[in-house]
Design a protein around this motif. Structure first.
Motif, short mmCIF file in Angstrom:
data_model
loop_
_atom_site.label_atom_id
_atom_site.label_comp_id
_atom_site.label_asym_id
_atom_site.label_seq_id
_atom_site.Cartn_x
_atom_site.Cartn_y
_atom_site.Cartn_z
N THR A 74 0.84 -1.19 0.00
CA THR A 74 0.00 0.00 0.00
C THR A 74 0.87 1.24 0.00
OG1 THR A 74 -1.76 -1.14 1.18
CG2 THR A 74 -1.78 1.26 1.28
N ALA A 75 1.98 1.17 0.75
CA ALA A 75 2.88 2.32 0.87
C ALA A 75 4.31 1.83 1.05
CB ALA A 75 2.46 3.18 2.07
N PHE A 76 5.24 2.73 0.75
CA PHE A 76 6.66 2.45 1.00
C PHE A 76 7.34 3.76 1.37
CE2 PHE A 76 6.26 3.36 -3.50
CZ PHE A 76 7.33 4.19 -3.78
N THR A 77 8.45 3.64 2.08
CA THR A 77 9.19 4.82 2.51
C THR A 77 10.23 5.17 1.46
OG1 THR A 77 10.94 3.56 3.61
CG2 THR A 77 8.98 4.13 4.93
N LEU A 111 1.40 7.41 8.82
CA LEU A 111 0.62 6.21 8.50
C LEU A 111 -0.76 6.59 7.98
CD1 LEU A 111 1.70 4.07 11.56
CD2 LEU A 111 2.22 3.57 9.15
N SER A 112 -1.37 7.62 8.57
CA SER A 112 -2.66 8.12 8.10
C SER A 112 -2.53 8.66 6.68
CB SER A 112 -3.19 9.20 9.04
OG SER A 112 -4.39 9.73 8.55
N ASP A 113 -1.45 9.40 6.42
CA ASP A 113 -1.21 9.92 5.06
C ASP A 113 -1.05 8.79 4.05
OD1 ASP A 113 -1.35 12.48 6.08
OD2 ASP A 113 0.84 12.81 6.04
N PHE A 114 -0.52 7.65 4.51
CA PHE A 114 -0.37 6.48 3.63
C PHE A 114 -1.72 5.81 3.36
CE2 PHE A 114 4.21 5.57 5.23
CZ PHE A 114 4.76 6.36 4.23
N GLY A 115 -2.76 6.17 4.15
CA GLY A 115 -4.08 5.60 3.95
C GLY A 115 -4.49 4.58 4.99
N PHE A 116 -3.68 4.38 6.03
CA PHE A 116 -4.01 3.44 7.09
C PHE A 116 -4.81 4.15 8.18
CE2 PHE A 116 0.14 1.84 5.42
CZ PHE A 116 -0.36 0.70 4.82
N THR A 117 -5.62 3.38 8.92
CA THR A 117 -6.43 3.97 9.98
C THR A 117 -6.03 3.41 11.34
OG1 THR A 117 -8.14 2.28 9.67
CG2 THR A 117 -8.41 4.34 8.46
N SER A 118 -6.22 4.21 12.36
CA SER A 118 -5.89 3.80 13.72
C SER A 118 -6.65 2.52 14.08
CB SER A 118 -6.27 4.92 14.70
OG SER A 118 -5.96 4.55 16.02
N ASN A 144 16.94 -5.94 -2.97
CA ASN A 144 17.41 -7.28 -2.68
C ASN A 144 16.22 -8.04 -2.10
OD1 ASN A 144 18.46 -9.61 -1.54
ND2 ASN A 144 20.25 -8.60 -0.69
N LEU A 145 15.77 -9.07 -2.77
CA LEU A 145 14.54 -9.75 -2.37
C LEU A 145 14.72 -10.67 -1.16
CD1 LEU A 145 12.95 -10.44 -5.85
CD2 LEU A 145 12.40 -8.64 -4.20
N THR A 146 15.93 -10.78 -0.64
CA THR A 146 16.14 -11.51 0.61
C THR A 146 15.71 -10.60 1.75
OG1 THR A 146 18.00 -12.72 -0.34
CG2 THR A 146 17.83 -12.67 2.07
N SER A 147 14.75 -11.05 2.53
CA SER A 147 14.19 -10.20 3.59
C SER A 147 13.68 -11.08 4.72
CB SER A 147 13.03 -9.39 3.02
OG SER A 147 12.35 -8.69 4.02
N ALA A 148 13.57 -10.49 5.89
CA ALA A 148 12.92 -11.17 7.00
C ALA A 148 11.43 -11.30 6.69
CB ALA A 148 13.11 -10.36 8.29
N GLN A 149 10.78 -12.22 7.37
CA GLN A 149 9.33 -12.38 7.21
C GLN A 149 8.62 -11.09 7.61
OE1 GLN A 149 7.64 -15.05 5.90
NE2 GLN A 149 9.69 -15.76 5.41
N ALA A 150 7.45 -10.88 7.05
CA ALA A 150 6.64 -9.71 7.40
C ALA A 150 6.27 -9.77 8.87
CB ALA A 150 5.39 -9.67 6.54
N VAL A 151 6.20 -8.59 9.49
CA VAL A 151 5.82 -8.47 10.90
C VAL A 151 4.57 -7.61 10.96
CG1 VAL A 151 6.54 -7.59 13.15
CG2 VAL A 151 8.21 -8.71 11.66
N SER A 152 3.60 -8.04 11.76
CA SER A 152 2.35 -7.27 11.87
C SER A 152 2.44 -6.29 13.04
CB SER A 152 1.15 -8.20 12.07
OG SER A 152 1.22 -8.84 13.32
N VAL A 153 1.68 -5.22 12.90
CA VAL A 153 1.61 -4.18 13.92
C VAL A 153 0.25 -3.50 13.81
CG1 VAL A 153 2.66 -2.40 12.46
CG2 VAL A 153 2.88 -2.23 14.96
N VAL A 154 -0.25 -2.99 14.91
CA VAL A 154 -1.51 -2.25 14.90
C VAL A 154 -1.19 -0.76 14.77
CG1 VAL A 154 -3.57 -1.65 16.21
CG2 VAL A 154 -2.70 -4.00 16.24
N VAL A 155 -1.86 -0.10 13.84
CA VAL A 155 -1.64 1.33 13.60
C VAL A 155 -2.11 2.11 14.82
CG1 VAL A 155 -2.27 3.30 12.13
CG2 VAL A 155 -1.90 1.03 11.11
N PRO A 156 -1.24 2.99 15.34
CA PRO A 156 -1.64 3.80 16.52
C PRO A 156 -2.70 4.81 16.15
CG PRO A 156 0.57 4.42 15.79
CD PRO A 156 0.12 3.28 14.93
#
Length: 117
Positions: free
Chosen positions: A46-49, A68-75, A105-117
């Protein structure tokens, strides 16, 4: 790559460690991708830095609740974060309405979930 993500009232903190490790003589560069599903990737986001520079290992960056809100995510929404190595100058480009990241580089750690503040 190691990755952890925590959330507090105003921001999320993303801590990652790349291999080989970053230091002041050999910095590393990364992009952070965010998505509503665990299948987050440079092709599915959805977004990237902007490219972030790491001069130490591990490295922590923050993304504010406002950003995060500007990226389109909601609390209260659960999102997934993944960090990928990139070059100093990302040569991403637009193709068919989507960004393409040829230097990632497509080598990456697994995705980690987080709740948007």
């Amino acid at each position: 790559m190691n990755l952890s993500v925590t959330s507090n009232a105003n921001e999320i903190e993303i801590t990652y460690e790349m291999s080989p490790a970053a230091n002041s003589n050999t910095p590393r560069y990364a992009l952070v991708f965010l998505f509503e599903g665990s299948n987050v990737s440079p092709a599915n986001y959805t977004a990237f830095t902007e490219v972030r520079q790491a001069n130490s290992s591990p490295t922590t960056i923050t993304i504010t609740a406002s950003e995060l809100s500007d990226f389109g995510f909601t609390s209260g929404e659960q999102i997934y974060v993944r960090v990928y190595g990139d070059s100093f100058y990302s040569n991403d480009y637009e193709e068919n309405g989507a960004s393409v990241f040829p230097n990632v580089n497509l080598t990456s750690a697994q995705a980690v979930s987080v709740v948007v503040p």
